[in-house]
Design an enzyme around this catalytic site. Structure first.
Site, PDB file in Angstrom:
ATOM      1  N   HIS A 132       0.863  -1.187   0.000  1.00 27.33           N
ATOM      2  CA  HIS A 132       0.000   0.000   0.000  1.00 27.33           C
ATOM      3  C   HIS A 132       0.901   1.239   0.000  1.00 27.33           C
ATOM      4  O   HIS A 132       2.134   1.114  -0.076  1.00 27.33           O
ATOM      5  CB  HIS A 132      -0.931  -0.030   1.214  1.00 27.33           C
ATOM      6  CG  HIS A 132      -0.223  -0.328   2.504  1.00 27.33           C
ATOM      7  ND1 HIS A 132       0.704   0.529   3.047  1.00 27.33           N
ATOM      8  CD2 HIS A 132      -0.244  -1.411   3.334  1.00 27.33           C
ATOM      9  CE1 HIS A 132       1.176   0.027   4.162  1.00 27.33           C
ATOM     10  NE2 HIS A 132       0.634  -1.168   4.363  1.00 27.33           N
ATOM     11  N   GLN A 186       9.990  -2.612  15.941  1.00 28.24           N
ATOM     12  CA  GLN A 186      10.804  -3.306  14.938  1.00 28.24           C
ATOM     13  C   GLN A 186      11.965  -2.414  14.480  1.00 28.24           C
ATOM     14  O   GLN A 186      13.109  -2.853  14.407  1.00 28.24           O
ATOM     15  CB  GLN A 186       9.921  -3.677  13.749  1.00 28.24           C
ATOM     16  CG  GLN A 186      10.676  -4.104  12.501  1.00 28.24           C
ATOM     17  CD  GLN A 186       9.734  -4.603  11.424  1.00 28.24           C
ATOM     18  OE1 GLN A 186       9.198  -5.696  11.534  1.00 28.24           O
ATOM     19  NE2 GLN A 186       9.515  -3.825  10.389  1.00 28.24           N
ATOM     20  N   HIS A 216       4.129   1.285   2.164  1.00 24.70           N
ATOM     21  CA  HIS A 216       5.298   0.637   1.551  1.00 24.70           C
ATOM     22  C   HIS A 216       5.857   1.522   0.432  1.00 24.70           C
ATOM     23  O   HIS A 216       7.069   1.672   0.288  1.00 24.70           O
ATOM     24  CB  HIS A 216       4.908  -0.716   0.953  1.00 24.70           C
ATOM     25  CG  HIS A 216       4.358  -1.701   1.940  1.00 24.70           C
ATOM     26  ND1 HIS A 216       3.030  -2.034   1.976  1.00 24.70           N
ATOM     27  CD2 HIS A 216       4.950  -2.440   2.902  1.00 24.70           C
ATOM     28  CE1 HIS A 216       2.830  -2.939   2.921  1.00 24.70           C
ATOM     29  NE2 HIS A 216       3.971  -3.207   3.514  1.00 24.70           N
TER      30      HIS A 216
HETATM   31  P1  AMP Z   1       5.130  -5.197   6.320  1.00 24.22           P
HETATM   32  O1  AMP Z   1       4.924  -5.559   4.876  1.00 24.22           O
HETATM   33  O2  AMP Z   1       3.885  -4.945   7.079  1.00 24.22           O
HETATM   34  O3  AMP Z   1       6.091  -6.128   7.003  1.00 24.22           O
HETATM   35  O4  AMP Z   1       5.858  -3.782   6.305  1.00 24.22           O
HETATM   36  C1  AMP Z   1       7.032  -3.575   5.564  1.00 24.22           C
HETATM   37  C2  AMP Z   1       7.602  -2.217   5.896  1.00 24.22           C
HETATM   38  O5  AMP Z   1       6.646  -1.209   5.579  1.00 24.22           O
HETATM   39  C3  AMP Z   1       7.931  -2.050   7.381  1.00 24.22           C
HETATM   40  O6  AMP Z   1       9.143  -1.335   7.521  1.00 24.22           O
HETATM   41  C4  AMP Z   1       6.760  -1.256   7.888  1.00 24.22           C
HETATM   42  O7  AMP Z   1       7.052  -0.482   9.020  1.00 24.22           O
HETATM   43  C5  AMP Z   1       6.463  -0.381   6.695  1.00 24.22           C
HETATM   44  N1  AMP Z   1       5.083   0.106   6.764  1.00 24.22           N
HETATM   45  C6  AMP Z   1       3.949  -0.642   6.862  1.00 24.22           C
HETATM   46  N2  AMP Z   1       2.865   0.150   6.954  1.00 24.22           N
HETATM   47  C7  AMP Z   1       3.321   1.429   6.949  1.00 24.22           C
HETATM   48  C8  AMP Z   1       2.690   2.722   7.027  1.00 24.22           C
HETATM   49  N3  AMP Z   1       1.373   2.850   7.157  1.00 24.22           N
HETATM   50  N4  AMP Z   1       3.478   3.816   6.967  1.00 24.22           N
HETATM   51  C9  AMP Z   1       4.820   3.701   6.845  1.00 24.22           C
HETATM   52  N5  AMP Z   1       5.474   2.514   6.776  1.00 24.22           N
HETATM   53  C10 AMP Z   1       4.732   1.404   6.814  1.00 24.22           C
END
Ligand code: AMP
Length: 280
Positions: free
Chosen positions: A34, A154, A37
């Protein structure tokens, strides 16, 4: 944009870039991408010559009974978004490519840091995160890696791992991207039905309330947390896992809003566990 499914392919491509003297950025993700990312990819494109994104639902960071099997996936859509934002290479390995059947080596921070906040209910989560991120660092060997502040614990843990293990990689933290109504973007938002989607607004409302109190000079972290909890508890579909104020670097609980404080929460909306936070 190229796609790689093997470690060897990634190494070959990154090796070519290195020979040309180009810098490489890494954006690790679990896919179902989204704008949150996308913002990491945008940042990486602005700071590095070439950008690698990984799309891998990492089994070692899911505990028993969590949503590993049902985690949403749509690789074709992910590729379209990555390409649109200027990603050069997407690494999309099978589990068997990342983990040999008898893999037995983990990267784990042995302080209380991964036991706080999300670690209380997800005891093996950060060991899985550190292990997979460490593997991605070894595979890609990026100059910089990009992580969202949305997963604040994280991000702090990755910074500590990089420091403790002397990875020469710059960790770039990126701000939380939200829906127009405030809800932090998350792949897991797709689990919410219409009623739950409305109820989920209590997370961001609580964040904004806490932020405002801190801004207006409230120094008592307990008072801020209590006010945020009261707001969330007024929503019948919400069940609090935790709302806590901790030191933004060590994750140790704090009583006062002094120094850099992370106020973080995990809240179940129905069966879906969502997180949000602010740093002050
Ligand atoms: P995930 O696919 O959920 O493991 O997230 C991958 C990366 O995207 C991680 O570093 C998350 O912190 C970042 N991320 C996920 N959602 C958001 C958001 N709403 N705003 C900023 N970064 C995000």
């Amino acid at each position: 944009m190229k796609t790689a499914v093997t470690i060897k392919e990634v190494r070959a491509q990154v090796g070519e870039w290195r020979k040309e003297g180009l810098t490489v950025g890494l954006v690790p993700t679990m896919g179902y991408l989204h704008e949150g990312h996308a913002s990491l990819v945008d940042r990486a494109v602005s700071m590095c010559d070439r950008v690698v994104a990984s799309v891998f639902v990492n089994p070692t960071q899911f505990g028993p009974g969590e949503d590993l099997e049902t985690y949403p996936r749509d690789f074709a859509r992910d590729c379209a978004l990555l390409e649109e934002h200027g990603c050069d290479l997407v690494f999309h390995p099978e589990v068997s490519e990342m983990y040999e059947a008898d893999a037995a080596t983990y990267v784990e921070i042995l302080s209380d840091m991964p036991k706080q906040l999300c670690g209380k209910t997800r005891p093996i989560h950060f060991r899985g995160v550190c292990t997979v991120v460490s593997k991605l660092f070894n595979i890609v060997q990026p100059d910089k890696a990009f992580f969202g502040q949305k997963d604040a614990q994280q991000l702090a843990i990755i910074r500590r791992m990089v420091r403790d293990l002397s990875y020469g990689i710059e960790i770039v933290g990126c701000p939380i991207i939200r829906e127009e109504d405030g809800l932090a973007k998350s792949s897991r938002n797709t689990y919410l039905n219409e009623e739950e989607r409305q109820a989920a607004l209590v997370l961001s409302k609580a964040v904004f309330l806490g932020e405002k109190m801190a801004e207006e000079g409230e120094q008592d972290a307990g008072k801020i947390v209590s006010a945020m909890k009261a707001l969330i508890e007024a929503e019948p579909l919400a069940r609090i896992d935790y709302v806590s104020a901790v030191d933004a670097v060590t994750m140790e609980p704090v009583a006062r809003m002094e120094g850099s404080v992370l106020v973080a929460m995990a809240v179940y909306i129905g069966k879906t566990r969502l997180i949000d936070n602010f740093i002050r």
